[in-house]
Design an enzyme around this catalytic site. Structure first.
Site, PDB file in Angstrom:
ATOM      1  N   SER A 135      65.028 116.516 -41.569  1.00 59.46           N
ATOM      2  CA  SER A 135      64.245 116.004 -42.681  1.00 59.46           C
ATOM      3  C   SER A 135      63.584 114.697 -42.229  1.00 59.46           C
ATOM      4  CB  SER A 135      65.184 115.765 -43.862  1.00 59.46           C
ATOM      5  OG  SER A 135      64.482 115.224 -44.950  1.00 59.46           O
ATOM      6  N   LYS A 161      61.052 119.326 -41.798  1.00 61.23           N
ATOM      7  CA  LYS A 161      60.790 119.165 -43.241  1.00 61.23           C
ATOM      8  C   LYS A 161      60.239 117.768 -43.428  1.00 61.23           C
ATOM      9  CE  LYS A 161      63.953 118.080 -47.033  1.00 61.23           C
ATOM     10  NZ  LYS A 161      65.120 118.567 -47.798  1.00 61.23           N
ATOM     11  N   LYS A 163      59.023 114.814 -46.020  1.00 60.27           N
ATOM     12  CA  LYS A 163      59.050 114.301 -47.391  1.00 60.27           C
ATOM     13  C   LYS A 163      57.614 113.985 -47.815  1.00 60.27           C
ATOM     14  CE  LYS A 163      63.506 114.156 -48.251  1.00 60.27           C
ATOM     15  NZ  LYS A 163      64.116 114.792 -49.444  1.00 60.27           N
ATOM     16  N   ASP A 188      59.164 118.473 -48.929  1.00 51.28           N
ATOM     17  CA  ASP A 188      60.087 118.202 -50.044  1.00 51.28           C
ATOM     18  C   ASP A 188      59.551 117.029 -50.847  1.00 51.28           C
ATOM     19  OD1 ASP A 188      62.194 117.858 -51.792  1.00 51.28           O
ATOM     20  OD2 ASP A 188      63.682 117.367 -50.245  1.00 51.28           O
ATOM     21  N   GLU A 213      59.542 122.192 -51.572  1.00 53.11           N
ATOM     22  CA  GLU A 213      60.841 121.982 -52.217  1.00 53.11           C
ATOM     23  C   GLU A 213      60.704 121.043 -53.403  1.00 53.11           C
ATOM     24  OE1 GLU A 213      63.656 120.635 -49.294  1.00 53.11           O
ATOM     25  OE2 GLU A 213      65.190 120.106 -50.770  1.00 53.11           O
ATOM     26  N   ASP A 238      65.753 122.560 -55.367  1.00 51.20           N
ATOM     27  CA  ASP A 238      66.907 121.785 -54.905  1.00 51.20           C
ATOM     28  C   ASP A 238      67.564 121.184 -56.155  1.00 51.20           C
ATOM     29  OD1 ASP A 238      68.631 119.802 -53.972  1.00 51.20           O
ATOM     30  OD2 ASP A 238      67.189 118.789 -52.688  1.00 51.20           O
ATOM     31  N   LYS A 262      73.267 122.988 -51.983  1.00 50.36           N
ATOM     32  CA  LYS A 262      74.033 121.777 -51.665  1.00 50.36           C
ATOM     33  C   LYS A 262      75.318 121.845 -52.473  1.00 50.36           C
ATOM     34  CE  LYS A 262      70.231 118.508 -50.911  1.00 50.36           C
ATOM     35  NZ  LYS A 262      69.383 117.529 -51.602  1.00 50.36           N
ATOM     36  N   GLY A 290      71.061 118.832 -47.276  1.00 49.56           N
ATOM     37  CA  GLY A 290      71.882 117.746 -46.746  1.00 49.56           C
ATOM     38  C   GLY A 290      71.792 116.521 -47.632  1.00 49.56           C
TER      39      GLY A 290
HETATM   40  O1  SMG Z   1      71.291 115.169 -44.754  1.00 51.43           O
HETATM   41  O2  SMG Z   1      69.533 115.518 -43.556  1.00 51.43           O
HETATM   42  C1  SMG Z   1      70.068 115.197 -44.597  1.00 51.43           C
HETATM   43  C2  SMG Z   1      69.192 114.791 -45.772  1.00 51.43           C
HETATM   44  C3  SMG Z   1      68.144 115.771 -46.045  1.00 51.43           C
HETATM   45  O3  SMG Z   1      66.122 115.261 -47.147  1.00 51.43           O
HETATM   46  C4  SMG Z   1      67.303 115.409 -47.251  1.00 51.43           C
HETATM   47  N1  SMG Z   1      67.954 115.316 -48.436  1.00 51.43           N
HETATM   48  O4  SMG Z   1      66.258 116.176 -51.435  1.00 51.43           O
HETATM   49  O5  SMG Z   1      66.884 117.389 -49.804  1.00 51.43           O
HETATM   50  C5  SMG Z   1      66.793 116.284 -50.339  1.00 51.43           C
HETATM   51  C6  SMG Z   1      67.268 115.036 -49.665  1.00 51.43           C
HETATM   52  C7  SMG Z   1      68.177 114.248 -50.541  1.00 51.43           C
HETATM   53  C8  SMG Z   1      68.345 112.856 -50.087  1.00 51.43           C
HETATM   54  S1  SMG Z   1      66.993 111.835 -50.453  1.00 51.43           S
HETATM   55  C9  SMG Z   1      67.561 110.244 -50.144  1.00 51.43           C
HETATM   56 MG    MG Z   2      65.478 118.174 -51.491  1.00 49.23          MG
END
Ligand code: SMG
Ligand code: MG
Length: 369
Positions: A135, A161, A163, A188, A213, A238, A262, A290
């Site tokens: 991510s 992925k 953001k 995402d 996402e 998610d 998750k 994650g």
């Molecule tokens: O553990 O690699 C990881 C995090 C992956 O982007 C990630 N998680 O919305 O999927 C999600 C986010 C939640 C955390 S945002 C601070």
């Molecule tokens: Mg997410």
């Protein structure tokens, strides 16, 4: 098992680099670890709640409070408890899935360690290693972003992925697609858009993304169904998927074609497996999300990601993606994959010296106290 006591330990781990999402920027991880103490040994759980309630309403101080005041008294009152009893025993407390999931994980770990079964075997893993994605946070500067992505691809990650948020979406996606060609690529939004952005989001269609996402707010299942009429890129949920029952509703409503699983978000690994099974029965592929877990949560996630319907690479990155030093033996990427631990329970344990060094507080709760 009989619970002799439960240790609630807070640790603080600095991130190797700031992680920016539409929710804000994280510089460190404040984690609540749960250790159940039993006559046949201990078990570890990790609560994935963040320091502040931005991803969902849960946050780590609140999770510790509800565990101490409301969840543990219910578990202690049961006497003998197995992992399968934890969910039902805690049903009288509304919400707080991350707090509940951490307790269930710890009881399950203790149980499996005592009987010599791994999380993977118990959950129904069909693979010995899992494909890993990474991510990537929002970058202000495109050259920086491309350098970051190039670094991860160089490490072997099998899926990127990115953001996104309003103002940081179409252009960075275009830049990554143009520079790196035919990689597995998804985005995402962490609920940063509204249905009024539907036509803007449809501009992502030309980049052949695996999925977008959680574009809209958690509770907006109908909005996602409507968005799916306008956007061709598959929608993955998610935050919205808080249980197998909600997953069933979302799928029936046409709100998602893919689901991010998750365990913490749905109250534990047992419900996560039910989400997996429900999606599989409905022909909906899933992947493992994650929450910047330490090695403990990462071990459980990698085991979960080895179930048959986890057909897309997960956010199961190596320990080094977030932490210079993990609290367990680090998870290291081999050919873009992580090995599913095979030892009893989680198959990994905190290294006592490291754990002591990163601990900020420890509280032990006992039955009858
Ligand atoms: O553990 O690699 C990881 C995090 C992956 O982007 C990630 N998680 O919305 O999927 C999600 C986010 C939640 C955390 S945002 C601070
Ligand atoms: Mg997410």
């Amino acid at each position: 098992m009989k619970l002799d006591g439960v240790e609630l330990r807070r640790i603080r781990l600095p991130l190797v680099a700031p992680f920016r999402t539409s929710l804000g920027t994280e510089l460190e991880r404040d984690v609540l670890l749960v250790r159940v103490l039993g006559p046949d040994g201990d078990g570890w759980g990790e609560c994935v709640a963040f320091g502040a309630p931005f991803y969902s309403y849960e946050y780590v101080d609140g999770a510790q409070d509800v565990i101490r005041r409301h969840l543990l008294p219910r578990l202690f009152a049961r006497g003998e408890i197995s992992a399968a009893d934890v969910g039902p025993a805690l049903r009288g407390v509304r919400g707080h899935p991350m707090a509940k999931g951490a307790l269930e994980m710890a009881v399950l770990d203790a149980e499996l360690r005592a009987e010599g079964t791994s999380f993977g075997e118990y959950l129904g893993a069909v693979r010995t290693e899992v494909d890993c994605g990474v991510s990537v946070g929002i970058h202000e500067d495109t050259a920086d972003l491309l350098r970051t992505v190039e670094g991860y691809l160089g490490e072997g990650y099998r899926r990127i992925k990115l953001k996104i948020e309003p103002g940081h979406d179409v252009e960075p996606v275009r830049a990554v697609r143009e520079r790196f060609g035919d990689i597995l690529f998804q985005v995402d939004a962490n609920a940063a858009y509204t249905l009024a952005d539907a036509h803007h989001l449809a501009r992502l269609d030309e980049f052949d993304l695996l999925l977008v996402e959680q574009p809209l707010p958690e509770e907006d299942i109908r909005g996602h169904s409507e968005l799916a009429q306008i956007v061709e890129t598959p929608i993955c949920l998610d935050e919205s998927i808080t249980s197998a029952r909600v997953a069933e509703e979302a799928i029936a409503a046409g709100a998602c074609r893919i689901v991010n699983v998750k365990a913490g978000r749905v109250g534990g690994y047992l419900e996560a497996r039910r989400v997996h099974d429900l999606c599989e029965a409905n022909g909906i592929p899933v992947w493992c999300g994650g929450m910047l877990e330490t090695g403990l949560g990462r071990a459980a996630n990698v085991a979960l990601a080895a179930l048959p319907n986890f057909t897309l690479p997960g956010d199961t990155s190596a320990s080094g993606r977030y932490y210079a030093e993990d609290i367990c033996e680090p998870f290291v990427l081999r050919d873009g994959r992580l090995a599913v631990p095979t030892g009893p329970g989680l198959g990994v344990s905190p290294i006592p010296e490291v754990l002591a060094r990163v601990t900020t507080s420890v509280e032990t709760c006992r039955p009858g106290a």
